[in-house]
Motif scaffolding. Structure first.
Motif, PDB file in Angstrom:
ATOM      1  N   ARG A   1       0.814  -1.201   0.000  1.00 13.16           N
ATOM      2  CA  ARG A   1       0.000   0.000   0.000  1.00 13.16           C
ATOM      3  C   ARG A   1       0.857   1.264   0.000  1.00 13.16           C
ATOM      4  N   LEU A   2       2.106   1.094   0.429  1.00 10.11           N
ATOM      5  CA  LEU A   2       2.997   2.259   0.492  1.00 10.11           C
ATOM      6  C   LEU A   2       3.610   2.611  -0.852  1.00 10.11           C
ATOM      7  N   PHE A   3       3.473   1.722  -1.845  1.00 11.92           N
ATOM      8  CA  PHE A   3       4.121   1.968  -3.139  1.00 11.92           C
ATOM      9  C   PHE A   3       3.794   3.341  -3.732  1.00 11.92           C
ATOM     10  N   PRO A   4       2.517   3.745  -3.692  1.00 13.95           N
ATOM     11  CA  PRO A   4       2.224   5.051  -4.300  1.00 13.95           C
ATOM     12  C   PRO A   4       3.082   6.183  -3.732  1.00 13.95           C
ATOM     13  N   TYR A   5       3.495   6.029  -2.456  1.00 18.50           N
ATOM     14  CA  TYR A   5       4.299   7.100  -1.852  1.00 18.50           C
ATOM     15  C   TYR A   5       5.691   7.168  -2.464  1.00 18.50           C
ATOM     16  N   ALA A   6       6.105   6.087  -3.140  1.00 19.31           N
ATOM     17  CA  ALA A   6       7.448   6.064  -3.715  1.00 19.31           C
ATOM     18  C   ALA A   6       7.461   6.742  -5.075  1.00 19.31           C
ATOM     19  N   ASN A   7       6.261   6.944  -5.658  1.00 18.22           N
ATOM     20  CA  ASN A   7       6.182   7.422  -7.030  1.00 18.22           C
ATOM     21  C   ASN A   7       6.983   8.692  -7.289  1.00 18.22           C
ATOM     22  N   ASP A   8       6.826   9.682  -6.407  1.00 17.96           N
ATOM     23  CA  ASP A   8       7.503  10.955  -6.676  1.00 17.96           C
ATOM     24  C   ASP A   8       8.942  10.929  -6.184  1.00 17.96           C
ATOM     25  N   LYS A   9       9.420   9.753  -5.778  1.00 17.21           N
ATOM     26  CA  LYS A   9      10.791   9.687  -5.280  1.00 17.21           C
ATOM     27  C   LYS A   9      11.623   8.752  -6.130  1.00 17.21           C
ATOM     28  N   ARG A  10      11.160   8.518  -7.384  1.00 19.76           N
ATOM     29  CA  ARG A  10      11.819   7.503  -8.217  1.00 19.76           C
ATOM     30  C   ARG A  10      13.297   7.799  -8.441  1.00 19.76           C
ATOM     31  N   ALA A  11      13.598   9.076  -8.779  1.00 20.98           N
ATOM     32  CA  ALA A  11      14.983   9.419  -9.095  1.00 20.98           C
ATOM     33  C   ALA A  11      15.868   9.121  -7.897  1.00 20.98           C
ATOM     34  N   ARG A  12      15.374   9.522  -6.707  1.00 19.68           N
ATOM     35  CA  ARG A  12      16.159   9.308  -5.495  1.00 19.68           C
ATOM     36  C   ARG A  12      16.340   7.830  -5.209  1.00 19.68           C
ATOM     37  N   LEU A  13      15.245   7.075  -5.410  1.00 18.24           N
ATOM     38  CA  LEU A  13      15.313   5.652  -5.129  1.00 18.24           C
ATOM     39  C   LEU A  13      16.285   4.955  -6.077  1.00 18.24           C
ATOM     40  N   THR A  14      16.313   5.402  -7.339  1.00 16.23           N
ATOM     41  CA  THR A  14      17.247   4.807  -8.292  1.00 16.23           C
ATOM     42  C   THR A  14      18.676   5.056  -7.827  1.00 16.23           C
ATOM     43  N   LEU A  15      18.933   6.279  -7.410  1.00 21.22           N
ATOM     44  CA  LEU A  15      20.262   6.623  -6.916  1.00 21.22           C
ATOM     45  C   LEU A  15      20.625   5.747  -5.716  1.00 21.22           C
ATOM     46  N   ILE A  16      19.642   5.600  -4.796  1.00 20.82           N
ATOM     47  CA  ILE A  16      19.886   4.780  -3.604  1.00 20.82           C
ATOM     48  C   ILE A  16      20.182   3.344  -4.008  1.00 20.82           C
ATOM     49  N   GLY A  17      19.431   2.850  -5.024  1.00 20.85           N
ATOM     50  CA  GLY A  17      19.647   1.488  -5.495  1.00 20.85           C
ATOM     51  C   GLY A  17      21.085   1.305  -5.967  1.00 20.85           C
ATOM     52  N   VAL A  18      21.581   2.292  -6.700  1.00 24.96           N
ATOM     53  CA  VAL A  18      22.955   2.203  -7.198  1.00 24.96           C
ATOM     54  C   VAL A  18      23.939   2.217  -6.027  1.00 24.96           C
ATOM     55  N   LEU A  19      23.721   3.145  -5.099  1.00 20.35           N
ATOM     56  CA  LEU A  19      24.588   3.244  -3.920  1.00 20.35           C
ATOM     57  C   LEU A  19      24.621   1.925  -3.154  1.00 20.35           C
ATOM     58  N   ALA A  20      23.388   1.376  -2.933  1.00 18.34           N
ATOM     59  CA  ALA A  20      23.286   0.167  -2.130  1.00 18.34           C
ATOM     60  C   ALA A  20      23.953  -0.998  -2.850  1.00 18.34           C
ATOM     61  N   ALA A  21      23.765  -1.087  -4.165  1.00 23.70           N
ATOM     62  CA  ALA A  21      24.367  -2.182  -4.917  1.00 23.70           C
ATOM     63  C   ALA A  21      25.886  -2.104  -4.814  1.00 23.70           C
ATOM     64  N   LEU A  22      26.396  -0.884  -4.929  1.00 22.48           N
ATOM     65  CA  LEU A  22      27.851  -0.715  -4.830  1.00 22.48           C
ATOM     66  C   LEU A  22      28.355  -1.102  -3.441  1.00 22.48           C
ATOM     67  N   SER A  23      27.621  -0.660  -2.415  1.00 22.37           N
ATOM     68  CA  SER A  23      28.110  -0.952  -1.065  1.00 22.37           C
ATOM     69  C   SER A  23      27.966  -2.442  -0.753  1.00 22.37           C
TER      70      SER A  23
END
Lengths: 583, 585
Positions: A11-33
């Motif tokens: 149910r929380l997914f809609p809240y992520a919608n406007d944060k896609r760019a940030r989440l993508t960046l976080i995904g890259v950071l997390a994958a690297l770490s």
């Protein structure tokens, strides 16, 4: 907020919608770490095989420096991932709280009368807190460990796919154990939550009813009841803990088995000359990287489950239908004259109608009184006028406009309501009076207080009107709370005023004082008075006698007294002549 | 008046109080610690055996030792599984048991606390002290203590093994340890005050939710959603802000704790690698160093959490024990005097009372109520009527003067006996979420059903009971039927009548009952209370009609008393209160 079909945390997914760019960046950071420790082990393997075994100190130093560099980068990446994930998580929590709050305050009284206040408050607070915990530490654990797990398995196969396949021998039992744990612990954790909810409910009821428990010597009965619930909760906890106590050591055991298998196979490959010892050491290290995240992920499992359950409960509030809402194209209402019409109104809270064909017309500035036995529908009529409910059929009109066509708040701002059991907010007495008109000056507040006699109440306290009232108004008598709420309505200077049994908790001299203030309170505005004292209702232009959801009589006091009927019967008791008849 | 808001207990007294609860579970604690010791030994032996696998069986010439050694490792792992299970389960049970004990103690205490306690503390605070606040204690005792000791054992054992294998390398690899220790200390030190702050901010947020939900009718009626929303969001933002501060500290600390030990590993890899090249160290020993150093990361990280958890646990427990120790239940006489077996007279002798804040509410009340008399207590709003009546069941004790029931000072009587003799109907009656029948019987569970019916008849419950879905077996409360205010008052009145008490205290018992019903009730009430001493506070003249005598309370004193009829004619305070109501007739 659009209805959606998501359940639980999704149910929380809609809240992520406007944060896609940030989440993508976080995904890259997390994958690297996550990749960093895996690369580290590859470097260790390389250091052994190509540096140490080949007696190449230069290479060894180079690899070790690379190892330090990779780990330093992991630290920075880890911190950045953690921080940005927490940032997003807390942003989501804030937005969820906001949506939940906005939704709640838009719900009609129907909802609040069906749900207990404590239940609703728990949704806004402890349930959102459970989510916040998961989104804070949990989300980081989840993301980083999942990625580490994937990276470690991938790294193992990359290092040597044969060793990877050998290590996989523990996968089938691992899956079986995990499935078993998930199934069983779902039941166990659900049981724990149910049991603790019972304990909390009992606590809440006991605290609320403590005066009665003590007055009637019921302490022992309540204690033994509570002991039973407390014990049941303890037992449920023991069952849940037993499951995790089996699960984590089992995973640990599988890790050792995998290590043994890798050592055994590694020895064989070294024997046949297709592998070097450094690869085996690195593979053993990588296995540790596989099993550590597995453990941490399972620790998270209970927390995620609790959050899931919390979200389901929050969703039940978010999904409650807003039955009183502005119609599309609702117009804001300018300053109204206050002409009121109730046109063939019927209304039911449930199946059984409580109002049947009510017809009332009040001219602007007019005053009507509703009298009759309790349960007859008087308060319901007042609530329809305040548009706490919409009628089942018929129309409520203000200045000729259907209430359903106007913007709700623009109307309610011009409304004043005084209830029999007024609610005081935590804050000073002055704050509570100012509630009706936040921009009022101190002089205006003092004026309203003096007009109603609140200044007399405040004189009891050292700080006077600045005396801090605790929520609900503890420390003030029912009558004193009432005076404050009347001053609140006076200050708000509404166009339409509803007094619902506003003076029934007040002693006669205070009431007289208030009634004097009523002269000021009522002039120039439309008012609806519900009362059981003749002195209060006789000032109305028209008195309506309500019985069983119908208006059975209407007219001025004199008209009605002159007729045989309900009012005369009622007047006997309204006349407070109990003294002579009973004594 | 005893102190109902004591300061939190300091660390040492808290630990002193916590210890006996822990000691009750000493068998489980002992089992857990023994298992932790064995677990540490087994956990160290696995990497040591792995070293032999590498050096002897793989690198060396003893290939025949490979399978026996691997078999031994797996066998140790099996034993470790059972040991670890026992350790975890035993320790967790300690925490769960202490949680239940502490909660039981608190609830037990709540039942005995004076009213002043409940006036001072909000329901939410009282509940969370017995639920959410206990969890840090549970996890600290049920995980932290043993885990902390085990972490210490693990660190020591690893250090010993490393020193035996290669002292020089061991010292080099320990280089990063001081940094880890500093970081851990810093983490625990910084996190604790913020986690307290987060709790405080959450409390403020709950307050804002309370008023928006409980006060929703007022909020909506005045169209003040925006103000309430601003306040709520401001507080939600404050929670977010503090939580982020906490996350910042965690974000710096936790990845650092993973990264710092790798410095030691790098040093070992380089220096140890040179040793291996020089032939002073084996590959297996090098691998053992790396494995053990990595195994230390988790115990070290755990220490950070345990210190933080310990601080929170001590703070929570300190608050709970402060309540348990410092808040006195109502003092009871060591040798209580029995109440006479006869109708009871009530006598206030120069009674003073103050709630502790603001001025005195009662300033010398002298009042004698004869046994069997019905007395009406009148007075303006806030005159002290409720306060006066609340002294009778000893919800409060007078702060000056004394109150006699049946000639016995209430403080000298046995509390249970006194409360059995005095039944009260409070202004806002509380019913429990059980069947109507059980609510009625809660004051005297062994009452005859005929008596119940008679009380319900007199209190006007009988008039609406047939409208309830299951009559007397209807479930009351949130999961059942919500009765109206007037109906609740009538049930409470019936309950009090049934209690068989010799003194009845009725605090505005019919304020929410409509006038017609009230008239019927008043007529029924006199016969129903015959022979009992009744004190009734009311705003309504019709209710006063039932009384033999009325007194008027003003500014904490009795200013007038007499028969209601006479008072009405006297032109004094009573006439001011009710005169024009009577004139209207």
């Amino acid at each position: 907020m659009p209805r959606n079909r998501h359940t639980g945390l999704s149910r929380l997914f809609p809240y992520a919608n406007d944060k896609r760019a940030r989440l993508t960046l976080i995904g890259v950071l997390a994958a690297l770490s996550a990749a960093a420790p895996v690369i580290g082990w590859h470097l260790v393997g390389d250091a052994i095989d190509n540096g140490i075994r080949d007696d190449d100190e230069g290479r060894l130093l180079l690899v070790v420096l690379a190892y330090v560099g990779v780990n330093a980068a992991a630290w920075i990446l880890g911190t950045a991932t953690w921080l940005s994930l927490a940032g997003v998580g807390q942003r989501v929590v804030l937005e969820l709280r906001r949506d939940l709050f906005d939704h709640l305050t838009s719900l009609s009284l129907r909802y609040f009368s069906q749900q207990k206040a404590g239940w609703i408050i728990a949704r806004l607070t402890s349930d959102v807190d459970a989510l916040s915990d998961v989104l804070n530490q949990g989300l980081t654990t989840l993301v980083v460990n999942t990625l580490t797990l994937i990276a470690a398995i991938g790294g193992l196969f990359l290092l040597d796919w044969r060793l990877g396949l050998v290590a996989l021998c523990v996968l089938p039992p691992g899956v079986v154990v995990t499935r078993w744990f998930q199934r069983r612990s779902h039941v166990a954790f659900t049981d724990v939550r149910t049991k603790i909810a019972t304990v909390t409910a009992q606590l809440a009821e006991s605290v609320a009813g403590m005066a009665v428990i003590q007055a009637f010597n019921r302490e022992r009965a309540f204690q033994s009841e509570f002991d039973g619930m407390n014990e049941a909760n303890r037992k449920a906890n023991v069952v849940a803990q037993k499951l995790s106590s089996v699960f984590f050591p089992a995973i640990e055991f599988l890790g050792v088995v995998a290590t043994g298998a890798v050592l055994w196979a590694g020895a064989y490959f070294i024997d046949v000359g297709t592998m070097e010892i450094g690869t085996v050491v690195a593979a053993v290290g990588l296995l540790a990287l596989v099993f550590q995240p597995l453990q941490e992920l399972s620790e998270l499992y209970g927390q995620v489950q609790a959050a899931n359950a919390a979200m389901d409960k929050i969703s039940s509030v978010l999904d409650a239908e807003i039955d009183i809402a502005d119609a599309p194209g609702a117009r804001p209402l300018g300053r109204i004259d206050g002409r009121l019409e109730l046109d063939r109104i019927t209304f039911a809270y449930g199946k059984d109608p409580v109002l049947h064909g009510i017809e009332i017309a009040v001219p602007a500035g007019g005053c009507i009184a509703l009298v009759g036995e309790s349960g007859g529908g008087k308060s319901t009529m007042a609530k329809l006028i305040a548009r706490f409910y919409d009628p089942g059929s018929g129309t409520v009109r203000v200045d000729g406009t259907d209430l359903r066509e106007v913007e709700l708040r623009s109307y309610r701002r011009q409304l004043g309501v005084v209830l029999q059991d007024p609610f005081l907010f935590s804050g000073t007495i002055a704050d509570n009076i100012r509630f009706g008109k936040p921009d009022a000056s101190d002089e205006e507040v003092y004026g309203a207080a003096a007009a109603i006699g609140v200044d007399r109440v405040a004189a009891r306290f050292e700080s006077g009107l600045d005396h801090v009232v605790r929520e609900g108004g503890a420390g003030l008598s029912a009558g004193e709370r009432q005076l404050i709420s009347i001053a609140r309505a006076l200050l708000a200077d509404p166009r339409i005023l509803i007094l619902d049994e506003a003076t029934s908790n007040i002693d006669r001299p205070s009431e007289i004082l208030i009634e004097r203030a009523f002269d000021r309170l009522l002039t120039g505005r439309t008012s609806i008075i519900i009362a059981h004292r003749l002195a209060t209702v006789r000032r109305a232009d028209e008195i309506l006698v309500v019985e069983h959801g119908r208006i059975v009589q209407r007219g001025t006091e004199l008209d009605l007294l002159g007729q045989e009927g309900a009012f005369r019967r009622l007047a006997k008791s309204l006349h407070a002549d109990g003294l002579t008849s009973a004594a | 008046m005893s102190n109902v808001d004591p300061p939190d207990l300091a660390v040492r007294p808290t630990l002193r109080r916590l210890f006996p609860l822990w000691w009750e579970q000493r068998r489980l604690v002992g089992l857990g610690l023994a298992c932790a010791l064995v677990f540490t030994g087994l956990s160290i032996s696995i990497p040591v055996l792995t070293k032999f696998v590498i050096d002897d069986a793989i690198e060396g010439s003893h290939r025949n030792r490979l399978l026996p050694l691997l078999g031994l490792i797996v066998a140790i792992a099996i034993v470790r599984f059972f040991v670890n299970f026992t350790r975890r389960f035993a320790t967790a049970r300690v925490g769960i048991a202490v949680e239940a004990r502490l909660r039981g103690l608190l609830y037990d205490a709540y039942l005995r606390y004076p009213r002043a306690f409940f006036d001072r503390h909000s329901t939410g605070e009282v509940i969370s002290r017995a639920t959410n606040d206990i969890y840090p204690v549970r996890y600290f005792i049920g995980w932290g203590v043993v885990q902390g000791i085990q972490s210490g054992m693990m660190i020591t054992a690893s250090a010993v093994v490393l020193l035996i294998v290669n002292p020089r390398l061991a010292l080099v690899s320990a280089l990063a340890m001081p940094a880890v220790a500093v970081l851990t200390w810093y983490f625990a030190h910084r996190l604790f005050p913020i986690s307290r702050l987060v709790q405080a901010k959450k409390g403020h947020l709950t307050e804002a939710s309370d008023e928006a939900v409980i006060g929703i009718e007022m909020v909506q009626a005045f169209g003040r959603e925006d103000d309430v929303r601003t306040r709520f969001l401001g507080r939600a933002e404050a929670v977010r802000h503090e939580t982020m501060r906490m996350a910042t500290i965690e974000a710096k600390f936790l990845p650092g704790l993973l990264a710092l030990p790798t410095l030691g590993i790098a040093a070992v890899l380089y220096l140890g690698g040179k040793d291996v090249i020089a032939g002073n160290l084996t590959i297996g020993e090098l691998s053992l160093f790396i494995t053990l150093l990595l195994q230390l990361v988790w115990p070290l990280e755990a220490l950070g959490w345990i210190i933080n958890l310990g601080q929170r646990a001590v703070a929570s427990a300190g608050r709970s024990f402060a309540w348990l120790d410092a808040i006195e239940p109502l003092p009871e006489a060591a040798q209580p005097k029995p109440l006479p077996h006869a109708p009871l007279a009530v006598r206030f002798e120069d009674v003073h009372f103050s709630y502790g804040t603001g001025s005195e509410v009662l300033r010398g009340v002298d009042l004698a109520v004869e046994a069997g008399e019905i007395l009406a207590v009148c007075g303006a709003t806030g005159a002290g009527k409720t306060t006066l009546l609340n002294l009778l069941p000893r919800f409060y004790d007078p702060t000056g003067g004394r109150l006699l029931v049946g000639g016995i000072d209430t403080r000298d009587a046995d509390l249970t006996e006194l409360r059995r003799a005095v039944a009260i109907v409070t202004q806002k009656p509380v019913l429990f979420s059980v069947l109507l029948r059980e609510n009625l019987l809660s004051a005297r569970p062994d009452a005859d059903w005929d008596e119940v019916l008679a009380a319900c008849e007199a209190a006007g419950v009988a008039a609406f009971v047939d409208d309830l879905p299951q009559g007397y077996d209807t479930l009351i409360g949130e999961r059942g039927v919500n009765l109206s205010g007037g109906q609740r008052q009538r049930v409470a009145l019936a309950r009090a009548l049934l209690a068989g008490a010799r003194v009845l205290v009725l605090d505005d018992p019919m304020s929410a009952v409509d006038t017609q019903t009230e008239r019927l009730l008043v007529e029924n009430l006199r016969p129903a209370v015959a022979g009992r001493t009744v004190l009734v506070a009311t705003q309504r003249l019709s209710t006063i009609g039932v009384a033999d005598r009325a007194v008027v309370l003003a500014e904490g004193r009795i200013v007038e008393e007499g028969a209601p009829q006479a008072l009405l004619a006297a032109g004094g305070p009573f006439t001011a209160l009710f005169g024009d109501e009577a004139l209207a007739a």
